[in-house]
Write an enzyme that holds these catalytic residues in place. Structure first.
Site, PDB file in Angstrom:
ATOM      1  N   GLU A 265      46.566  77.152  37.620  1.00 34.25           N
ATOM      2  CA  GLU A 265      47.815  76.420  37.427  1.00 34.25           C
ATOM      3  C   GLU A 265      48.545  76.994  36.223  1.00 34.25           C
ATOM      4  O   GLU A 265      49.406  76.346  35.643  1.00 34.25           O
ATOM      5  CB  GLU A 265      47.589  74.917  37.335  1.00 34.25           C
TER       6      GLU A 265
ATOM      7  N   CYS B 168      43.818  71.109  39.251  1.00 34.55           N
ATOM      8  CA  CYS B 168      42.448  71.595  39.000  1.00 34.55           C
ATOM      9  C   CYS B 168      41.603  71.715  40.263  1.00 34.55           C
ATOM     10  O   CYS B 168      40.557  72.355  40.242  1.00 34.55           O
ATOM     11  CB  CYS B 168      41.736  70.661  38.034  1.00 34.55           C
TER      12      CYS B 168
ATOM     13  N   HIS C   1      34.545  67.334  37.984  1.00 30.67           N
ATOM     14  CA  HIS C   1      35.656  67.939  37.239  1.00 30.67           C
ATOM     15  C   HIS C   1      35.622  67.312  35.837  1.00 30.67           C
ATOM     16  O   HIS C   1      35.596  66.083  35.710  1.00 30.67           O
ATOM     17  CB  HIS C   1      36.994  67.657  37.923  1.00 30.67           C
TER      18      HIS C   1
HETATM   19  P1  HMG Z   1      44.387  59.747  23.079  1.00 30.11           P
HETATM   20  O1  HMG Z   1      45.364  58.642  23.115  1.00 30.11           O
HETATM   21  O2  HMG Z   1      44.632  60.839  22.131  1.00 30.11           O
HETATM   22  O3  HMG Z   1      42.930  59.248  22.739  1.00 30.11           O
HETATM   23  O4  HMG Z   1      44.318  60.294  24.561  1.00 30.11           O
HETATM   24  P2  HMG Z   1      42.340  57.767  22.760  1.00 30.11           P
HETATM   25  O5  HMG Z   1      42.887  56.989  21.650  1.00 30.11           O
HETATM   26  O6  HMG Z   1      42.415  57.201  24.171  1.00 30.11           O
HETATM   27  O7  HMG Z   1      40.818  58.103  22.399  1.00 30.11           O
HETATM   28  C1  HMG Z   1      40.024  58.802  23.288  1.00 30.11           C
HETATM   29  C2  HMG Z   1      38.656  58.106  23.354  1.00 30.11           C
HETATM   30  O8  HMG Z   1      38.034  58.233  22.059  1.00 30.11           O
HETATM   31  C3  HMG Z   1      38.741  56.599  23.634  1.00 30.11           C
HETATM   32  O9  HMG Z   1      37.604  56.270  24.388  1.00 30.11           O
HETATM   33  C4  HMG Z   1      38.637  55.971  22.251  1.00 30.11           C
HETATM   34  O10 HMG Z   1      38.124  54.658  22.254  1.00 30.11           O
HETATM   35  C5  HMG Z   1      37.666  56.940  21.588  1.00 30.11           C
HETATM   36  P3  HMG Z   1      37.719  55.174  25.568  1.00 30.11           P
HETATM   37  O11 HMG Z   1      38.193  53.937  24.934  1.00 30.11           O
HETATM   38  O12 HMG Z   1      38.708  55.728  26.579  1.00 30.11           O
HETATM   39  O13 HMG Z   1      36.347  55.103  26.132  1.00 30.11           O
HETATM   40  N1  HMG Z   1      37.770  56.960  20.123  1.00 30.11           N
HETATM   41  C6  HMG Z   1      36.714  56.858  19.289  1.00 30.11           C
HETATM   42  N2  HMG Z   1      35.390  56.736  19.537  1.00 30.11           N
HETATM   43  C7  HMG Z   1      34.557  56.651  18.461  1.00 30.11           C
HETATM   44  N3  HMG Z   1      34.992  56.703  17.179  1.00 30.11           N
HETATM   45  C8  HMG Z   1      36.293  56.827  16.908  1.00 30.11           C
HETATM   46  C9  HMG Z   1      37.227  56.904  17.978  1.00 30.11           C
HETATM   47  N4  HMG Z   1      38.568  57.043  18.058  1.00 30.11           N
HETATM   48  C10 HMG Z   1      38.883  57.069  19.377  1.00 30.11           C
HETATM   49  N5  HMG Z   1      36.700  56.864  15.641  1.00 30.11           N
HETATM   50  C11 HMG Z   1      43.702  61.471  26.513  1.00 30.11           C
HETATM   51  C12 HMG Z   1      43.196  60.785  25.251  1.00 30.11           C
HETATM   52  C13 HMG Z   1      42.502  61.922  27.333  1.00 30.11           C
HETATM   53  C14 HMG Z   1      44.507  60.480  27.351  1.00 30.11           C
HETATM   54  C15 HMG Z   1      44.583  62.673  26.098  1.00 30.11           C
HETATM   55  O14 HMG Z   1      43.816  63.622  25.422  1.00 30.11           O
HETATM   56  C16 HMG Z   1      45.280  63.328  27.258  1.00 30.11           C
HETATM   57  O15 HMG Z   1      46.390  62.976  27.636  1.00 30.11           O
HETATM   58  N6  HMG Z   1      44.645  64.394  27.889  1.00 30.11           N
HETATM   59  C17 HMG Z   1      45.240  65.125  28.994  1.00 30.11           C
HETATM   60  C18 HMG Z   1      45.121  64.391  30.307  1.00 30.11           C
HETATM   61  C19 HMG Z   1      43.686  64.321  30.803  1.00 30.11           C
HETATM   62  O16 HMG Z   1      42.824  65.059  30.383  1.00 30.11           O
HETATM   63  N7  HMG Z   1      43.441  63.414  31.783  1.00 30.11           N
HETATM   64  C20 HMG Z   1      42.125  63.278  32.358  1.00 30.11           C
HETATM   65  C21 HMG Z   1      42.188  62.802  33.816  1.00 30.11           C
HETATM   66  S1  HMG Z   1      43.336  63.745  34.789  1.00 30.11           S
HETATM   67  C22 HMG Z   1      42.503  65.264  35.070  1.00 30.11           C
HETATM   68  O17 HMG Z   1      41.335  65.377  34.845  1.00 30.11           O
HETATM   69  C23 HMG Z   1      43.337  66.391  35.583  1.00 30.11           C
HETATM   70  C24 HMG Z   1      43.626  67.504  34.584  1.00 30.11           C
HETATM   71  O18 HMG Z   1      42.461  68.285  34.388  1.00 30.11           O
HETATM   72  C25 HMG Z   1      44.794  68.365  35.078  1.00 30.11           C
HETATM   73  C26 HMG Z   1      44.751  68.936  36.487  1.00 30.11           C
HETATM   74  O19 HMG Z   1      44.143  68.420  37.438  1.00 30.11           O
HETATM   75  O20 HMG Z   1      45.429  69.946  36.656  1.00 30.11           O
HETATM   76  C27 HMG Z   1      44.041  66.969  33.239  1.00 30.11           C
END
Ligand code: HMG
Length: 445
Positions: free
Chosen positions: A83, A120, A244
């Site tokens: 991609e 992906c 994935h």
């Molecule tokens: P964010 O807002 O930066 O992070 O976004 P957050 O605040 O949600 O924190 C992440 C996790 O860390 C959370 O865990 C927090 O609680 C934890 P959860 O509550 O979800 O279980 N956390 C902590 N834990 C312990 N101690 C701490 C602490 N602070 C926070 N101090 C997000 C995270 C993944 C949304 C962002 O990085 C993002 O937008 N990523 C890109 C999109 C993505 O990867 N999506 C995944 C599903 S879609 C997919 O897989 C397809 C893809 O590969 C593309 C394709 O297919 O082409 C992306």
């Protein structure tokens, strides 16, 4: 029935490394535990200035061919899943074939080349294409080279920046393969979604938190669809479950839902009933909210049982060991998880021939696919050839300032001229632009 699957596999890790908890988090004013405990990520791999999807794909393919004594004569088809393509017409596979032809006497004149796109999941779709090509008997005894290659970069400041990565996986698909054979059965979960997309732009527009919900919903549909063909799956019949892996924390969320689904009606559910209670079923509730709340509570209890933790530690965690050191490779990500599982089995001297993996692929936009793979008798000899640990360890460690330069250098909207941080050796490297805007490459001894 034709037995088709992966006969050889290799990967190429981008030559640079960004320490996420140590270097990235402090600059962002974030707690390192967000990376270590939340996302499950320790580092991202990045491409140096002479690396891109072509060099990484060609390097993974060259390693695969050399280590398995293949020549272009053995390959009747080259499909690239990506991609991160930079051309809307000329496929990346032609560039990669051109690179490989610089180091082999024979050429790929009669190999059918193409490019696959569906976020992906297109790496897995390319495996399916190879399967169909071979099973139909059109392959004339030759194998297919499938390459999943991406520079998974996000806009600076986007939440996705935490999950970046770069690398390529090359797979050689044949009849009577050495490593794994693919099941004929597959399950699909697919819907028109706009959670992650790149409408004529280099970096994705992404609704990160929603994308996670979409991932889980499509995975559930694919699992149900798969079971509608195969019947129930027992969790202990899954030796490994590569998913994935955009980041390991995502798989942690998906795995417990998959486990909850497959234990339904099995003796596992009976054995843990005293501890977790009976799994709520929608027909027992008039109020949907109440059902969902009970289900959430059940799932939270389930994920902390020894039975589940043991299952996860043996069958899922081993698939995440490379991913936590490299980040998301988009199309390559589920194939990295498979390699991680195979390396785990190799390092622990496991006897896995005839056992099964359930492979769970996903692409935003959105589609999930589930199929099974059966380990074949030659897997150990093939996996012994890999040097993943060495590749991971030999990456150059970026400072934050260097990371910013590298990101700019790979940003197609910014003109930069940065010196490489590493010296290419025994690999393909970008060699400037041609008269028609094409990219040029050379092999560096
Ligand atoms: P964010 O807002 O930066 O992070 O976004 P957050 O605040 O949600 O924190 C992440 C996790 O860390 C959370 O865990 C927090 O609680 C934890 P959860 O509550 O979800 O279980 N956390 C902590 N834990 C312990 N101690 C701490 C602490 N602070 C926070 N101090 C997000 C995270 C993944 C949304 C962002 O990085 C993002 O937008 N990523 C890109 C999109 C993505 O990867 N999506 C995944 C599903 S879609 C997919 O897989 C397809 C893809 O590969 C593309 C394709 O297919 O082409 C992306």
């Amino acid at each position: 029935m034709t037995n088709v699957g992966i006969d050889a596999i290799d990967l190429w890790v981008g030559n640079l490394r960004l320490d996420l908890p140590g270097t990235f988090a402090p600059e962002k004013g974030e707690d390192p535990n967000k990376y270590k405990k939340g996302l499950g990520l320790y580092a991202s791999s990045f491409p140096d200035s002479y690396e891109d999807i072509v060099t990484m794909g060609a390097n993974a393919s060259y390693r695969l061919m050399e280590r398995n004594e293949l020549t272009p004569e053995d390959i009747g088809r080259i499909d690239v899943a990506t991609e991160s393509a930079f051309d809307k017409s000329k496929p990346v596979s032609t560039y990669i074939a051109g690179c490989l032809e610089k180091v082999y006497e024979e050429d790929f004149r009669h190999a059918n080349k193409g490019e696959r796109k569906f976020a992906c999941i297109s790496g897995t779709q390319s495996l399916n294409d190879a399967y169909n090509w071979i099973a139909s008997g059109r392959n004339r005894g030759k194998g297919a080279l499938v390459i999943a290659t991406d520079t998974a970069l996000y806009e600076r400041g986007d939440a996705g920046e935490a999950t970046q990565g770069a690398g390529a996986v090359a797979m050689y698909i044949t009849e009577d393969p050495s490593i794994v054979s693919f099941s004929k059965e597959q399950g699909i979960g697919s819907a028109d979604e706009t959670d992650f997309l790149k409408p004529n732009q280099q970096f994705p527009s992404v609704d990160g938190h929603r994308s996670m919900q979409v991932y889980l919903a499509r995975m559930r549909e694919a699992l149900e669809d798969y079971k509608s063909v195969t019947g129930d799956i027992h969790p202990d019949d899954i030796t490994y479950g590569p998913f994935h892996t955009p980041f390991p924390g995502m798989v942690k969320k998906a795995a417990v839902l998959a486990y909850r689904n497959v234990i339904r009606g099995t003796e596992v559910a009976d054995e843990i009933e005293d501890e977790v209670g009976r799994q709520p079923e929608p027909e027992d509730y008039d109020d949907e909210e109440e059902y969902l709340e009970e289900l959430r509570e059940f799932t939270d209890t389930l994920r902390n049982t020894d039975r589940y933790l043991d299952w996860y530690a043996k069958r899922i965690e081993p698939t995440l060991q490379i991913s936590e050191q490299v980040g998301n490779w988009y199309t390559g990500s589920v194939h990295v998880a498979r390699i991680s599982a195979l390396l785990h089995a190799f390092e622990h001297d496991r006897s896995i021939v005839d056992e099964q993996m359930i492979v769970a692929s996903y692409g935003s936009g959105a589609q999930a696919e589930i199929h099974a793979e059966t380990f074949q008798s030659g897997w150990k000899q093939k996996i012994a050839k890999l040097d993943v640990e060495e590749q991971l360890a030999s990456r150059y460690d970026l400072t934050f300032a260097e990371y910013e330069q590298v990101h700019d250098n790979h940003n197609l909207d910014i003109e930069t001229d940065v010196e490489p941080l590493t010296t290419p050796e025994d690999q393909f490297a970008f060699d400037g632009w041609g008269a028609m805007g094409e990219r040029k490459y050379r092999f560096v001894d």
